[in-house]
Design a protein around this motif. Structure first.
Motif, PDB file in Angstrom:
ATOM      1  N   THR A   1       1.177  -1.199   0.281  1.00  0.00           N
ATOM      2  CA  THR A   1       0.264  -0.181  -0.264  1.00  0.00           C
ATOM      3  C   THR A   1       0.494   1.402  -0.035  1.00  0.00           C
ATOM      4  OG1 THR A   1      -1.884  -0.714   1.082  1.00  0.00           O
ATOM      5  CG2 THR A   1      -1.240   1.087   1.488  1.00  0.00           C
TER       6      THR A   1
ATOM      7  N   ALA B   1       3.110   6.950   3.839  1.00  0.00           N
ATOM      8  CA  ALA B   1       1.974   6.349   3.798  1.00  0.00           C
ATOM      9  C   ALA B   1       2.044   6.242   5.128  1.00  0.00           C
ATOM     10  CB  ALA B   1       2.139   5.221   3.044  1.00  0.00           C
ATOM     11  N   ASP B   2       2.929   5.494   6.647  1.00  0.00           N
ATOM     12  CA  ASP B   2       2.302   5.193   7.382  1.00  0.00           C
ATOM     13  C   ASP B   2       2.414   6.531   8.499  1.00  0.00           C
ATOM     14  OD1 ASP B   2       5.161   5.899   7.536  1.00  0.00           O
ATOM     15  OD2 ASP B   2       6.320   4.906   8.037  1.00  0.00           O
ATOM     16  N   GLN B   3       2.241   7.520   7.843  1.00  0.00           N
ATOM     17  CA  GLN B   3       2.129   9.260   9.205  1.00  0.00           C
ATOM     18  C   GLN B   3       1.304   9.820   8.400  1.00  0.00           C
ATOM     19  OE1 GLN B   3       5.933  10.866  10.370  1.00  0.00           O
ATOM     20  NE2 GLN B   3       6.497   9.106   9.797  1.00  0.00           N
ATOM     21  N   THR B   4      -0.282   9.636   9.042  1.00  0.00           N
ATOM     22  CA  THR B   4      -1.640  10.268   8.510  1.00  0.00           C
ATOM     23  C   THR B   4      -1.923  10.680   9.375  1.00  0.00           C
ATOM     24  OG1 THR B   4      -2.823   8.249   8.200  1.00  0.00           O
ATOM     25  CG2 THR B   4      -1.671   9.036   6.367  1.00  0.00           C
TER      26      THR B   4
ATOM     27  N   GLN C   1      -7.658  -1.078   3.225  1.00  0.00           N
ATOM     28  CA  GLN C   1      -7.379  -0.265   3.746  1.00  0.00           C
ATOM     29  C   GLN C   1      -7.472   0.842   4.611  1.00  0.00           C
ATOM     30  OE1 GLN C   1      -6.684  -1.054  -0.166  1.00  0.00           O
ATOM     31  NE2 GLN C   1      -4.387  -1.052   0.201  1.00  0.00           N
TER      32      GLN C   1
ATOM     33  N   PHE D   1      -5.369  -1.206   7.690  1.00  0.00           N
ATOM     34  CA  PHE D   1      -3.976   0.079   7.316  1.00  0.00           C
ATOM     35  C   PHE D   1      -4.573   1.334   7.823  1.00  0.00           C
ATOM     36  CE2 PHE D   1      -2.576  -3.221   3.784  1.00  0.00           C
ATOM     37  CZ  PHE D   1      -1.923  -3.608   4.574  1.00  0.00           C
TER      38      PHE D   1
ATOM     39  N   GLN E   1      -3.069   2.599  12.282  1.00  0.00           N
ATOM     40  CA  GLN E   1      -2.245   4.110  12.417  1.00  0.00           C
ATOM     41  C   GLN E   1      -2.715   5.158  13.488  1.00  0.00           C
ATOM     42  OE1 GLN E   1      -0.740   6.587   9.069  1.00  0.00           O
ATOM     43  NE2 GLN E   1      -0.830   4.686   7.582  1.00  0.00           N
TER      44      GLN E   1
ATOM     45  N   MET F   1      -5.721   6.416  -0.031  1.00  0.00           N
ATOM     46  CA  MET F   1      -4.954   5.917   0.478  1.00  0.00           C
ATOM     47  C   MET F   1      -5.256   4.127  -0.307  1.00  0.00           C
ATOM     48  SD  MET F   1      -3.766   3.473   4.399  1.00  0.00           S
ATOM     49  CE  MET F   1      -2.607   4.749   5.039  1.00  0.00           C
TER      50      MET F   1
ATOM     51  N   LEU G   1       3.697  -0.258   2.391  1.00  0.00           N
ATOM     52  CA  LEU G   1       2.726  -0.436   3.758  1.00  0.00           C
ATOM     53  C   LEU G   1       2.768  -2.270   3.240  1.00  0.00           C
ATOM     54  CD1 LEU G   1       0.780   1.511   4.899  1.00  0.00           C
ATOM     55  CD2 LEU G   1       2.850   1.965   5.573  1.00  0.00           C
TER      56      LEU G   1
END
Length: 300
Positions: A145, A159-162, A175, A179, A183, A219, A243
């Motif tokens: 992802t 992608a890992d910090q939203t 997603q 996913f 987070q 995403m 991801l």
């Protein structure tokens, strides 16, 4: 149903291949490549097809044609093109069946199998233990992802910090269910608000919302995002890190359908004879390659 061990080039290869695409050294095609050659029927594999489907002479395939390069409508507005229709057609050729594509929204793919509206579904569907409670899978790719953002990434998202961002996802996608919710705890620990999921029926709707600043990012699976960012570099860019999906993706079929074994065997034959690899290369998707298809390959 016997479970077969999966063969794969490894998630490292997936990450590396998609990273090359992201930097412009590979990636999805900007147009439909030439037609794929037909595959001769294999009598041994055709014998695995259930009687009712063999008598019908076709298999009905549900797909959401809004997800290039896996599947999308060609310029004529009628023909579905992409990896999934090419692979489905090759499987049908091996099994001695014509293929009838049934356009279906992503969230309706699995319900359409339960309702017997179609015989199988192919639309970049991730295999998961939860989904295996309802349907069976014959795997054919690995994936990951990424996050699509506006040109220049104005919110400096990853992608890992939203945290605090409005993120578009497709209804029923991993997603949406896995996913993005994954987070929330990191955001809470950092004393930041969790991301807000904005749910859309398909990728073009989400991309339009991003373009009009109604959301901050989209995403989705990595290949479609690489594809749209390369086709629209003045509007979008895809950002990582990738991801990793712990599970493969595959063809979804009704639970305990006898067609599952036939499709699984056909995919493995296409891997063996090189057709599978050729189709991946045709759509610049070599990075998602597996070495062997299995039935129900989810790890989680």
């Amino acid at each position: 149903m016997q479970k077969k061990s999966v063969g794969r080039t490894g998630l490292t290869a997936v990450i590396g291949g998609l990273a090359l695409a992201l930097t412009g050294c590979g990636g999805a095609s900007s147009g439909a490549p030439a037609a794929s050659p037909s595959v001769a029927t294999d009598a041994r594999l055709a014998a695995l097809v259930p009687d009712d489907i063999r008598q019908a002479g076709k298999m009905r395939v549900a797909t959401d044609p809004t997800y290039a390069p896996f599947e999308s409508m060609d310029t004529d507005g009628k023909t579905i093109v992409g990896l999934d229709p090419d692979l489905a057609t090759a499987v049908g050729d091996l099994l001695g069946l014509k293929v009838e594509f049934v356009p279906t929204s992503f969230d309706a793919l699995i319900p359409s199998l339960a309702a017997n509206k179609v015989d199988l579904a192919m639309s970049s569907i991730g295999d998961t233990k939860e989904r295996e409670k309802t349907v069976d899978f014959a795997t054919y790719y690995w994936n990951g992802t990424l996050l699509l953002v506006g040109k220049g990434n104005p919110k400096a998202l990853a992608a890992d910090q939203t945290c605090g961002a409005r993120i578009g996802v497709i209804r029923g996608s991993l997603q949406q269910t896995t996913f993005l919710p994954g987070q929330e705890s990191a955001c809470t620990s950092a004393n930041k608000p969790a991301p807000t999921a904005e749910v859309y029926q398909n990728a073009p709707q989400a991309e339009l919302a991003l373009q009009s600043d109604r959301i901050d990012g989209v995403m989705l699976d990595a290949p479609p995002l690489v594809d749209v960012s390369k086709k629209n570099p003045e509007k979008f860019e895809a950002v990582g890190p990738l991801l990793k999906n712990p599970n493969p993706g595959g063809v979804a079929l009704p639970k305990d359908s006898k067609l599952t074994a036939a499709v699984n065997a056909a995919i493995n034959e296409l891997i063996r004879n090189g057709t599978y690899g050729s189709l991946l290369s045709k759509w610049n998707l070599d990075a998602i390659k597996i070495d062997k298809s299995e039935i129900n390959g989810a790890r989680s």
